[in-house]
Design a protein around this motif. Structure first.
Motif, PDB file in Angstrom:
ATOM      1  N   UNK A  55      -6.462  13.223   6.091  1.00  0.00           N
ATOM      2  CA  UNK A  55      -7.264  12.301   5.293  1.00  0.00           C
ATOM      3  C   UNK A  55      -6.654  10.898   5.316  1.00  0.00           C
ATOM      4  N   UNK A  56      -7.411   9.889   5.766  1.00  0.00           N
ATOM      5  CA  UNK A  56      -6.924   8.506   5.654  1.00  0.00           C
ATOM      6  C   UNK A  56      -6.778   8.146   4.174  1.00  0.00           C
ATOM      7  N   UNK A  57      -5.657   7.526   3.805  1.00  0.00           N
ATOM      8  CA  UNK A  57      -5.394   7.226   2.395  1.00  0.00           C
ATOM      9  C   UNK A  57      -4.675   5.891   2.248  1.00  0.00           C
ATOM     10  N   UNK A  58      -4.888   5.255   1.103  1.00  0.00           N
ATOM     11  CA  UNK A  58      -4.200   4.002   0.791  1.00  0.00           C
ATOM     12  C   UNK A  58      -2.828   4.308   0.204  1.00  0.00           C
ATOM     13  N   UNK A  59      -1.843   3.503   0.591  1.00  0.00           N
ATOM     14  CA  UNK A  59      -0.497   3.578   0.015  1.00  0.00           C
ATOM     15  C   UNK A  59      -0.161   2.283  -0.716  1.00  0.00           C
ATOM     16  N   UNK A  60      -1.105   1.367  -0.777  1.00  0.00           N
ATOM     17  CA  UNK A  60      -0.864   0.058  -1.375  1.00  0.00           C
ATOM     18  C   UNK A  60      -0.619   0.216  -2.878  1.00  0.00           C
ATOM     19  N   UNK A  61       0.463  -0.380  -3.346  1.00  0.00           N
ATOM     20  CA  UNK A  61       0.840  -0.262  -4.750  1.00  0.00           C
ATOM     21  C   UNK A  61       0.323  -1.458  -5.550  1.00  0.00           C
ATOM     22  N   UNK A 170      -4.669 -12.791  11.145  1.00  0.00           N
ATOM     23  CA  UNK A 170      -3.491 -12.049  11.603  1.00  0.00           C
ATOM     24  C   UNK A 170      -3.043 -11.211  10.411  1.00  0.00           C
ATOM     25  N   UNK A 171      -2.921  -9.900  10.606  1.00  0.00           N
ATOM     26  CA  UNK A 171      -2.533  -9.033   9.481  1.00  0.00           C
ATOM     27  C   UNK A 171      -1.475  -8.044   9.929  1.00  0.00           C
ATOM     28  N   UNK A 172      -0.534  -7.783   9.045  1.00  0.00           N
ATOM     29  CA  UNK A 172       0.496  -6.795   9.339  1.00  0.00           C
ATOM     30  C   UNK A 172       0.984  -6.155   8.048  1.00  0.00           C
ATOM     31  N   UNK A 173       1.315  -4.881   8.114  1.00  0.00           N
ATOM     32  CA  UNK A 173       1.982  -4.224   6.993  1.00  0.00           C
ATOM     33  C   UNK A 173       3.292  -3.607   7.484  1.00  0.00           C
ATOM     34  N   UNK A 174       3.859  -4.232   8.503  1.00  0.00           N
ATOM     35  CA  UNK A 174       5.053  -3.695   9.154  1.00  0.00           C
ATOM     36  C   UNK A 174       6.222  -3.517   8.179  1.00  0.00           C
ATOM     37  N   UNK A 175       6.334  -4.372   7.160  1.00  0.00           N
ATOM     38  CA  UNK A 175       7.459  -4.261   6.230  1.00  0.00           C
ATOM     39  C   UNK A 175       7.239  -3.197   5.157  1.00  0.00           C
ATOM     40  N   UNK A 176       5.994  -2.828   4.901  1.00  0.00           N
ATOM     41  CA  UNK A 176       5.684  -1.885   3.816  1.00  0.00           C
ATOM     42  C   UNK A 176       4.305  -1.284   4.085  1.00  0.00           C
ATOM     43  N   UNK A 177       4.212  -0.246   4.908  1.00  0.00           N
ATOM     44  CA  UNK A 177       2.915   0.296   5.326  1.00  0.00           C
ATOM     45  C   UNK A 177       1.972   0.589   4.158  1.00  0.00           C
ATOM     46  N   UNK A 178       0.715   0.186   4.326  1.00  0.00           N
ATOM     47  CA  UNK A 178      -0.265   0.234   3.240  1.00  0.00           C
ATOM     48  C   UNK A 178      -1.266   1.382   3.346  1.00  0.00           C
ATOM     49  N   UNK A 179      -1.450   1.952   4.530  1.00  0.00           N
ATOM     50  CA  UNK A 179      -2.344   3.097   4.655  1.00  0.00           C
ATOM     51  C   UNK A 179      -1.634   4.190   5.444  1.00  0.00           C
ATOM     52  N   UNK A 180      -2.083   5.409   5.242  1.00  0.00           N
ATOM     53  CA  UNK A 180      -1.453   6.540   5.925  1.00  0.00           C
ATOM     54  C   UNK A 180      -2.488   7.638   6.143  1.00  0.00           C
ATOM     55  N   UNK A 181      -2.060   8.683   6.807  1.00  0.00           N
ATOM     56  CA  UNK A 181      -2.895   9.867   6.986  1.00  0.00           C
ATOM     57  C   UNK A 181      -2.184  10.999   6.263  1.00  0.00           C
ATOM     58  N   UNK A 182      -2.821  11.532   5.248  1.00  0.00           N
ATOM     59  CA  UNK A 182      -2.201  12.595   4.470  1.00  0.00           C
ATOM     60  C   UNK A 182      -2.899  13.924   4.720  1.00  0.00           C
TER      61      UNK A 182
END
Length: 195
Positions: A55-61, A170-182
Motif C-alpha cells: 500500500x502506498x502511504x504517506x510518511x510526512x509528519x 524541483x522536488x526531493x525528499x532525500x533527507x527525510x523520505x515522505x512516502x513509502x510502500x507499506x
C-alpha cells in the motif's frame, strides 16, 4: 520477519525503505523490486483482509510546537496546505507555528529554526504498483497492490513501481523520505523442522 522488499530476486539485499524521491522537474521513475522472504520455512498470510497487499502511504509528519528537528527533516503544517517544508537547522521549534507560505523556496521560522518550502508534498497517489511492467500504465495511482492470499518463503515476487512527479518544481525528499510502500496487517507462520 523477513518478508519485505528486496533489490534482487535472490532476496539478499533489502531495498532502501522508504524509497527516496528526487526529481529535477516533471518526470517519471520506473523501477523493479522483489517482495518475499528468503526463508522457505516462513509463510505470510493476511490477518483480516482477503489478500496480502502493498500500500502506498504517506510518511510526512505534521509540525509540532516545541518539537525537536534536525537538519533536513521534512514536515507539513498542522493544517495541511499541500506543501512540504524542510528544516534548515537543528534544534527545538517554538511554541508558535510558522506562518507557512505556499510560495516555492520561501522561508519561515519557529523559535530559532528556519523551514524552507520544498513545493507540493509527495502523495501516495504519485505511486503506481503492478505485478508486470506492462501493467504500470493502467495501474491506478495510489491503489494497493494485491499479491496473494498466502506467500511461501523462498520465492520472490517482482513488483513494478512507477513514481511520478506531477509538479513542475524541483522536488526531493532525500533527507527525510515522505512516502513509502507499506504492508497491510499480516502474520508470519514459521514451520520448525525437527531432525
Amino acid at each position: 520477519m523477513a518478508f519485505t522488499l528486496y533489490t534482487d530476486a535472490k532476496m539478499t539485499t533489502e531495498a532502501s525503505s522508504p524509497y527516496q524521491l528526487d526529481f529535477n522537474g516533471v518526470g517519471v521513475s520506473d523501477f523493479k523490486l522483489f517482495f518475499g522472504s528468503p526463508y522457505v520455512y516462513e509463510t505470510l498470510k493476511p490477518k483480516s483482509d482477503q489478500q496480502i497487499m502493498l500500500i502506498p502511504a504517506s510518511r510526512l509528519k505534521k509540525w509540532q510546537a516545541g518539537g525537536t528537528y534536525g537538519f533536513g527533516n521534512i514536515v507539513e503544517p498542522t493544517v495541511a496546505n499541500g506543501c512540504m517544508y524542510q528544516c534548515l537547522g537543528s534544534g527545538q521549534a517554538g511554541s508558535n507555528e510558522p506562518a507557512w507560505s505556499t510560495d516555492y523556496g520561501s522561508e519561515c521560522t519557529s523559535g530559532g529554526l528556519v523551514f524552507v518550502n520544498l513545493g507540493a508534498k509527495f502523495q501516495p497517489t504519485d505511486i503506481r504498483l503492478a505485478l508486470k511492467q506492462s501493467d504500470l500504465g493502467s495501474a491506478v495511482s495510489g491503489e494497493a497492490l494485491a499479491i496473494g492470499t498466502e506467500l511461501k518463503g523462498g520465492t520472490a515476487i517482482p513488483v513494478y513501481i512507477r513514481v511520478t512527479n506531477s509538479n513542475n518544481a524541483v522536488r526531493t525528499d532525500r533527507t527525510d523520505p515522505c512516502i513509502s510502500i507499506r504492508l497491510n496487517a499480516t502474520t508470519t507462520e514459521t514451520v520448525v523442522q525437527t531432525g
